[in-house]
Write a protein that holds these residues in place. Structure first.
Motif, PDB file in Angstrom:
ATOM      1  N   LYS A  75       0.829  -1.212   0.000  1.00 49.61           N
ATOM      2  CA  LYS A  75       0.000   0.000   0.000  1.00 49.61           C
ATOM      3  C   LYS A  75       0.859   1.256   0.000  1.00 49.61           C
ATOM      4  N   ASN A  76       2.005   1.204   0.685  1.00 53.98           N
ATOM      5  CA  ASN A  76       2.873   2.378   0.802  1.00 53.98           C
ATOM      6  C   ASN A  76       4.017   2.374  -0.213  1.00 53.98           C
ATOM      7  N   SER A  77       3.942   1.430  -1.156  1.00 51.14           N
ATOM      8  CA  SER A  77       4.887   1.451  -2.263  1.00 51.14           C
ATOM      9  C   SER A  77       4.247   2.179  -3.446  1.00 51.14           C
ATOM     10  N   ASN A  78       5.048   2.405  -4.452  1.00 50.88           N
ATOM     11  CA  ASN A  78       4.532   3.051  -5.667  1.00 50.88           C
ATOM     12  C   ASN A  78       4.214   2.022  -6.748  1.00 50.88           C
ATOM     13  N   VAL A  79       3.843   0.812  -6.332  1.00 47.84           N
ATOM     14  CA  VAL A  79       3.605  -0.255  -7.287  1.00 47.84           C
ATOM     15  C   VAL A  79       2.559   0.128  -8.326  1.00 47.84           C
ATOM     16  N   GLU A  80       1.549   0.907  -7.932  1.00 47.34           N
ATOM     17  CA  GLU A  80       0.494   1.287  -8.874  1.00 47.34           C
ATOM     18  C   GLU A  80       1.008   2.250  -9.943  1.00 47.34           C
ATOM     19  N   SER A  81       2.106   2.937  -9.646  1.00 45.52           N
ATOM     20  CA  SER A  81       2.651   3.910 -10.596  1.00 45.52           C
ATOM     21  C   SER A  81       3.678   3.306 -11.544  1.00 45.52           C
ATOM     22  N   LEU A  82       4.129   2.087 -11.246  1.00 49.16           N
ATOM     23  CA  LEU A  82       5.164   1.474 -12.074  1.00 49.16           C
ATOM     24  C   LEU A  82       4.570   1.051 -13.413  1.00 49.16           C
ATOM     25  N   ASN A  83       5.347   1.184 -14.441  1.00 48.51           N
ATOM     26  CA  ASN A  83       4.889   0.894 -15.797  1.00 48.51           C
ATOM     27  C   ASN A  83       4.504  -0.575 -15.939  1.00 48.51           C
ATOM     28  N   ASN A  84       3.234  -0.849 -16.238  1.00 52.20           N
ATOM     29  CA  ASN A  84       2.795  -2.247 -16.335  1.00 52.20           C
ATOM     30  C   ASN A  84       2.895  -2.796 -17.752  1.00 52.20           C
ATOM     31  N   LYS A  85       3.598  -2.080 -18.646  1.00 53.80           N
ATOM     32  CA  LYS A  85       3.794  -2.554 -20.013  1.00 53.80           C
ATOM     33  C   LYS A  85       5.198  -3.122 -20.221  1.00 53.80           C
ATOM     34  N   VAL A  86       5.956  -3.233 -19.145  1.00 55.61           N
ATOM     35  CA  VAL A  86       7.305  -3.773 -19.281  1.00 55.61           C
ATOM     36  C   VAL A  86       7.243  -5.262 -19.585  1.00 55.61           C
ATOM     37  N   ASP A  87       8.303  -5.784 -20.192  1.00 56.31           N
ATOM     38  CA  ASP A  87       8.381  -7.199 -20.547  1.00 56.31           C
ATOM     39  C   ASP A  87       9.055  -8.031 -19.469  1.00 56.31           C
ATOM     40  N   LEU A  88       9.995  -7.400 -18.786  1.00 53.69           N
ATOM     41  CA  LEU A  88      10.848  -8.131 -17.843  1.00 53.69           C
ATOM     42  C   LEU A  88      11.072  -7.287 -16.599  1.00 53.69           C
ATOM     43  N   VAL A  89      10.915  -7.903 -15.432  1.00 54.95           N
ATOM     44  CA  VAL A  89      11.189  -7.235 -14.157  1.00 54.95           C
ATOM     45  C   VAL A  89      12.312  -7.982 -13.460  1.00 54.95           C
ATOM     46  N   VAL A  90      13.387  -7.273 -13.124  1.00 59.31           N
ATOM     47  CA  VAL A  90      14.468  -7.830 -12.321  1.00 59.31           C
ATOM     48  C   VAL A  90      14.328  -7.243 -10.918  1.00 59.31           C
ATOM     49  N   ALA A  91      14.033  -8.094  -9.961  1.00 57.37           N
ATOM     50  CA  ALA A  91      13.746  -7.650  -8.594  1.00 57.37           C
ATOM     51  C   ALA A  91      14.912  -8.000  -7.685  1.00 57.37           C
ATOM     52  N   ASN A  92      15.690  -6.994  -7.324  1.00 54.59           N
ATOM     53  CA  ASN A  92      16.788  -7.158  -6.380  1.00 54.59           C
ATOM     54  C   ASN A  92      16.262  -6.929  -4.973  1.00 54.59           C
ATOM     55  N   ASP A  93      16.760  -7.680  -4.015  1.00 53.29           N
ATOM     56  CA  ASP A  93      16.413  -7.504  -2.606  1.00 53.29           C
ATOM     57  C   ASP A  93      14.999  -8.036  -2.345  1.00 53.29           C
ATOM     58  N   ILE A  94      14.865  -8.729  -1.248  1.00 57.15           N
ATOM     59  CA  ILE A  94      13.624  -9.447  -0.959  1.00 57.15           C
ATOM     60  C   ILE A  94      12.417  -8.515  -0.856  1.00 57.15           C
ATOM     61  N   GLU A  95      12.632  -7.270  -0.423  1.00 57.57           N
ATOM     62  CA  GLU A  95      11.503  -6.349  -0.269  1.00 57.57           C
ATOM     63  C   GLU A  95      10.822  -6.037  -1.589  1.00 57.57           C
ATOM     64  N   THR A  96      11.543  -6.165  -2.699  1.00 54.31           N
ATOM     65  CA  THR A  96      10.951  -5.833  -3.999  1.00 54.31           C
ATOM     66  C   THR A  96      10.225  -7.013  -4.636  1.00 54.31           C
ATOM     67  N   TRP A  97      10.412  -8.210  -4.119  1.00 54.03           N
ATOM     68  CA  TRP A  97       9.802  -9.379  -4.751  1.00 54.03           C
ATOM     69  C   TRP A  97       8.269  -9.288  -4.794  1.00 54.03           C
ATOM     70  N   PRO A  98       7.603  -8.874  -3.711  1.00 56.64           N
ATOM     71  CA  PRO A  98       6.136  -8.755  -3.793  1.00 56.64           C
ATOM     72  C   PRO A  98       5.690  -7.738  -4.842  1.00 56.64           C
ATOM     73  N   ILE A  99       6.455  -6.667  -5.026  1.00 58.51           N
ATOM     74  CA  ILE A  99       6.102  -5.665  -6.024  1.00 58.51           C
ATOM     75  C   ILE A  99       6.208  -6.252  -7.423  1.00 58.51           C
ATOM     76  N   ALA A 100       7.263  -7.023  -7.668  1.00 56.52           N
ATOM     77  CA  ALA A 100       7.437  -7.656  -8.977  1.00 56.52           C
ATOM     78  C   ALA A 100       6.282  -8.606  -9.284  1.00 56.52           C
ATOM     79  N   ILE A 101       5.873  -9.381  -8.306  1.00 55.49           N
ATOM     80  CA  ILE A 101       4.787 -10.334  -8.520  1.00 55.49           C
ATOM     81  C   ILE A 101       3.459  -9.603  -8.685  1.00 55.49           C
ATOM     82  N   ARG A 102       3.274  -8.492  -8.011  1.00 49.37           N
ATOM     83  CA  ARG A 102       2.070  -7.680  -8.212  1.00 49.37           C
ATOM     84  C   ARG A 102       2.010  -7.168  -9.652  1.00 49.37           C
ATOM     85  N   LEU A 103       3.152  -6.736 -10.178  1.00 51.06           N
ATOM     86  CA  LEU A 103       3.204  -6.301 -11.577  1.00 51.06           C
ATOM     87  C   LEU A 103       2.860  -7.453 -12.514  1.00 51.06           C
ATOM     88  N   LYS A 104       3.389  -8.639 -12.209  1.00 48.16           N
ATOM     89  CA  LYS A 104       3.116  -9.812 -13.041  1.00 48.16           C
ATOM     90  C   LYS A 104       1.633 -10.182 -13.006  1.00 48.16           C
TER      91      LYS A 104
END
Length: 375
Positions: A75-104
């Protein structure tokens, strides 16, 4: 899209990812705690809220309410603002993994790569407050998300095998190795002034004072140079106070990450003594080890498993019997100039093998295997 829960400008591994995808003509988007470069950037987190939000965060941390902690983080991340038209997400650090999966979840065609820089369930297991506040959450994130990634990679075999054992995941190995420097060669050695170098963050958990105290036991022909990032200014000041008692220790101003191998090429031997106080330190295979090699230096370390294996296989330097200062000093004192010359030339021979060239091949393989990227 490259995600990291770090300050990207100070994260060598992430900087190499950016450079690779840029070299392949990808349109690169970035999201992290901060970034000052030219790529399209969205802060990973929203601006911090008031006291109520901070209080809620503290409650979630303290009582280990992992599901709600995750929900609050998203909720307090900017996941909704991240470009959802990307082809590939590289998620470094465990905190970013949920954001990557939300994008997927918004775009099933997205491929997700998790890059585990550490073994997160035991990240700072030596620190009581970390175990209380974070260990349960990190274990929760691993169990919930690792199997959802299309590719999982990490920094060394020991950490990869631990993930494989506990989370039933295969992994790719990407070393923390810098770009190959073909123009660098071993420098000549002054037998009366052998220059030792240690560089990295001024981090109390790394006990850098042990490398200063090492100088008590070394012959006068050795001089230690420390090039430390002021990540903890109080600790750096403490180190300088300890070093003021020695006439064979000098502090240097840090240089940009990409310039480290070229800068330290003028030294003779890289030194790293890391007490294995937690699982990740026990299996440490850090940037500096490969930067020593790329700079064509000899290397002196404690018996850290991952570093020791490569060092002994390539005959790059010396390994102490234990993690004591006197033990490493005994090994260094035994060296003759011919030994140092041999170590430096051995580093020269394997500098390309243990450079970022191998990492690029791993990324190229990932892209090739993702059918969406085939031309």
């Amino acid at each position: 899209m490259i995600l990291s829960y770090s300050y990207m400008d100070r994260d060598p591994r992430v900087l190499r990812q950016i450079a690779f995808f840029e070299s392949k003509q990808f349109e690169v988007y970035l999201s992290s705690l901060s970034y000052t470069g030219n790529h399209q950037f969205i802060p990973l987190l929203k601006v911090k809220k008031g006291l109520a939000q901070k209080f809620l965060k503290a409650i979630l941390f303290l009582f280990r309410i992992n599901r709600f902690r995750l929900s609050n983080f998203l909720k307090n991340s900017n996941v909704e603002s991240l470009n959802n038209k990307v082809d590939l997400v590289v998620a470094n650090d465990i905190e970013t993994w949920p954001i990557a999966i939300r994008l997927k979840s918004k775009n099933k065609n997205i491929k997700v790569v998790f890059d585990a820089h550490e073994y997160y369930p035991r990240h700072f297991e030596d620190v009581l407050m970390w175990r209380i506040l974070h260990q349960s959450f990190y274990l929760y994130l691993c169990n919930k998300f690792i199997h959802k990634a299309d590719v999982f990679m990490t920094v060394c075999k020991g950490i990869g095998e631990e993930y494989k054992k506990n989370f039933n995941t295969e992994y790719l190995l990407v070393y923390n190795a810098p770009d190959f420097e073909p123009e660098l060669w071993p420098n000549e050695i002054d037998a009366n002034h052998i220059k030792l170098i240690h560089h990295g963050n001024a981090n109390p958990s790394r006990k850098i004072e042990s490398m200063i105290n090492l100088m008590k036991y070394l012959d006068k022909r050795f001089h230690l140079y420390l090039m430390l990032m002021p990540t903890d200014k109080g600790y750096l000041a403490e180190l300088k106070k300890i070093a003021s008692k020695f006439d064979n220790v000098t502090f240097l101003d840090p240089v940009p990450t990409q310039e480290i191998p070229r800068f330290i090429n003028k030294f003779d031997m890289g030194v790293f003594l890391l007490d294995p106080v937690n699982f990740n330190y026990e299996h440490a295979l850090p940037n500096k080890f490969f930067e020593f090699m790329q700079a064509r230096l000899g290397i002196a370390i404690g018996p850290s498993k991952e570093m020791k294996y490569i060092l002994e296989e390539q005959q790059l330097g010396v390994v102490s019997e234990d993690f004591g200062e006197a033990s490493l000093a005994k090994k260094i004192n035994s060296l003759q100039i011919d030994d140092l010359i041999e170590f430096k030339w051995n580093a020269h021979k394997c500098a390309q093998e243990y450079s970022n060239e191998g990492n690029k091949r791993v990324y190229e393989g990932i892209i090739e295997n993702f059918k969406a990227f085939r031309k």
